[in-house]
Design an enzyme around this catalytic site. Structure first.
Site, short mmCIF file in Angstrom:
data_model
loop_
_atom_site.label_atom_id
_atom_site.label_comp_id
_atom_site.label_asym_id
_atom_site.label_seq_id
_atom_site.Cartn_x
_atom_site.Cartn_y
_atom_site.Cartn_z
N ASP A 173 -10.11 -1.11 0.12
CA ASP A 173 -9.17 0.01 0.19
C ASP A 173 -8.98 0.38 1.66
O ASP A 173 -9.50 -0.29 2.55
CB ASP A 173 -9.65 1.20 -0.63
CG ASP A 173 -8.49 1.97 -1.26
OD1 ASP A 173 -7.70 2.55 -0.50
OD2 ASP A 173 -8.37 1.97 -2.50
N HIS A 244 -2.97 0.36 0.10
CA HIS A 244 -4.42 0.60 0.20
C HIS A 244 -5.09 -0.48 1.04
O HIS A 244 -6.13 -1.03 0.65
CB HIS A 244 -5.04 0.66 -1.20
CG HIS A 244 -4.65 1.87 -1.99
ND1 HIS A 244 -5.13 3.13 -1.71
CD2 HIS A 244 -3.79 2.02 -3.04
CE1 HIS A 244 -4.62 4.01 -2.56
NE2 HIS A 244 -3.79 3.37 -3.37
N GLU A 314 0.58 2.50 -5.58
CA GLU A 314 0.70 3.45 -4.48
C GLU A 314 0.98 2.77 -3.14
O GLU A 314 0.20 2.85 -2.20
CB GLU A 314 -0.58 4.30 -4.39
CG GLU A 314 -0.79 5.17 -5.63
CD GLU A 314 -2.04 6.02 -5.57
OE1 GLU A 314 -2.04 7.11 -6.17
OE2 GLU A 314 -3.02 5.57 -4.93
#
Length: 543
Positions: A173, A244, A314
């Protein structure tokens, strides 16, 4: 007998003697059950200080055998004065039967050394059992806060004790890269540690300036995968693409959008939230991550880990919109916009993995733009993504944040540590239904697409294993019963009965050293006063 998860059929003997497990008890395993015998000798032998020697007939002892006439993961367990027999449809079924046997042996069976003698009395009983779903999963986020290898091994034992069979490891991440990749050593030299950590979510002003880091060597990963396989658990690695990804960009700046930001100045991220620094859709990036995944595939063999999770969620598009290089790439590929570019990115690795006999799985955003037939979807934003995926012919793992995100708070009171999200108490989890009504109404063709469900634990505010335990238990026990047992509709489920069984199960968790949330609320040392979270009010929306 307070078994969790509840078996399908339990017949107790109205007359007849219990079985006494003791120093003279033999144990014999038929073909295919030898690994279960090794595990059972390890746990029961340690707990009661007994040898469980192998004896071919095992009369008056424990017999393990495989019967392919039973379904996969199904088992039969018979206990009487003259012995114990566990029969499974495959080695996994025998193993789940052995887990039930351990519960029958009492809470002392969960300790690592004898407490209170070398014998245990098992009730005379006949059990027939099988799981409802083939995917019974738990996601542990080791990227935000690193969990050492021994913590992962401990959690594999805890999953096995609850008949869960998938561990999803969130390995990369913005805040850290946790797996050694030999051809790209800076991923761990640079990307595996950060200079400090935001305490609480973005609204918090508190900051811990201690460096935080850690990663798993390739031998660590091999050990984790092998340890899981012995417990009939699949490990699913997650390598995030294309969002990420700031930890990777910090290590290799050429992976970022270099014409809109000076990527050489980017550190491993020390705060939380959705981050605008995403991968550049260049051939350099594709070749880099193909190299990463080649090593990942070697570490997670297809026979035990057929799925590879690539994230896909995302991914802000601001840098792509501002980048002349990216805009030229969109034109070159004939794509309509940046959203289509993300689909192209995912599609590339979908095909790449399929060509190597693996299956891609990703968060439900990957469905946008279409997927190869073998790809699967983790439906996290609600049920809608999973419903759409099933209708499009894809397999689904249901993990809606409104129901099974275990970083969400367990109570609305002021003592909950770092209150995040909606209140999701043990009873709320127990009433979670993995198959939404919309799919059930359309029949088996679509309901069969639901592989199962998964509880997810994100660790932005969970910086110790004690905090992880608190958020995970007892809710994981409730989740385990939902995905294993043949329960009625959510409104008809007997939570009071489950809660009563949990009294005995908490004693097992105590023996295992699990620091669960007590029924009456957190202990003083489990609270974190003053750390700002982000609670959501009211019931979660059904999406």
């Amino acid at each position: 007998m307070d078994l969790i998860p509840a078996p399908r059929v339990v017949r107790t003997a109205l007359s007849g003697e219990d079985f006494v497990l003791g120093p003279d008890t033999p144990l014999h395993a038929g073909p295919g059950a030898e690994g279960v015998a090794r595990w059972l000798r390890g746990v029961l032998g340690a707990a009661f200080g007994i040898a469980l020697p192998d004896r071919a007939d095992a009369s008056g002892g424990i017999t393990l055998r495989v019967d392919p006439g039973l379904d996969a993961e199904a088992y039969r367990l018979q206990v009487g004065a003259d012995g114990v027999e566990i029969t499974g449809g495959d080695p996994a079924g025998v193993f789940w039967g052995a887990q039930t046997l351990r519960q029958l042996a009492g809470e002392r069976a969960f300790r690592r050394a004898p407490v209170g003698g070398h014998e245990a009395r098992l009730p005379a009983v006949a059990i027939e059992d099988a799981p409802r779903f083939g995917w019974r999963g738990f996601m542990l986020d080791v990227a935000r806060h690193f969990m050492p290898k021994d913590v992962v091994l401990r959690y594999l034992d805890l999953l096995a004790a609850h008949k869960l069979n998938v561990l999803h490891l969130h390995l990369t991440d913005d805040q850290g890269w946790r797996i050694e990749i030999k051809r790209h050593p800076r991923l761990t030299e640079v990307g595996s540690w950060r200079t400090g950590t935001k305490v609480g979510l973005r609204e918090s002003t508190r900051f811990d300036d201690r460096p935080h880091g850690g990663y798993y060597t390739q031998d660590d990963i091999r050990e984790i995968v092998a340890y899981a396989a012995e417990r009939h658990i699949r490990v699913v690695p997650e390598i995030d693409i294309p969002g990420h990804s700031q930890a990777a960009i910090a290590a290799y700046p050429e992976l970022g959008n270099t014409d809109v930001i000076d990527t050489t100045t980017l550190p491993v991220l020390t705060t939380w939230g959705v981050n605008s620094n995403v991968l550049a859709p260049t051939d350099t990036t594709l070749r880099f991550y193909e190299g990463v995944l080649e090593e990942v595939l070697d570490l997670f063999p297809a026979d035990v880990s057929p799925f590879v999770h690539i994230g896909g969620d995302e991914c802000p598009k601001e840098q792509w919109r501002d980048s002349k290089t990216v805009q030229a790439r969109i034109e070159e590929l004939g794509l309509r916009d940046e959203d289509a570019l993300q689909s192209w990115f995912i599609g590339h690795f979908d095909r790449w993995l399929a060509d190597r006999g693996r299956r891609l799985i990703g968060w439900d955003e990957i469905l946008e733009g279409g997927l190869a037939p073998g790809a699967a979807v983790s439906s996290w934003r609600g049920y809608a993504g999973g419903i759409a995926a099933a209708r499009a012919g894809h397999d689904v793992v249901m993990c809606p944040e409104q129901h099974v995100y275990f970083d969400h708070r367990q109570d609305g009171g002021p003592d909950e540590p770092v209150p995040i999200g909606w209140v999701r108490a043990q009873e709320d989890v127990y009433r979670f239904e993995p198959v939404p009504a919309q799919l059930a109404e359309e029949g088996p063709r679509l309901t069969s697409r639901v592989l199962g469900a998964q509880a997810n634990l994100w660790t932005e505010v969970l910086d110790t294993v004690r905090a992880v335990d608190y958020q995970t238990f007892p809710r994981l026990a409730a989740f385990a019963e939902v995905v294993w047992s043949d329960l009625p509709a959510p409104a008809l489920r007997d939570h009071d009965g489950f809660a009563a069984r949990m009294a005995a199960h908490r004693a097992r968790l105590d023996a295992l050293g699990v620091e669960y949330r007590p029924p009456g609320g957190p202990h003083p040392w489990q609270r974190r006063p003053g750390v700002i979270g982000r609670p959501k009010e009211g019931p979660p929306p059904i999406v």
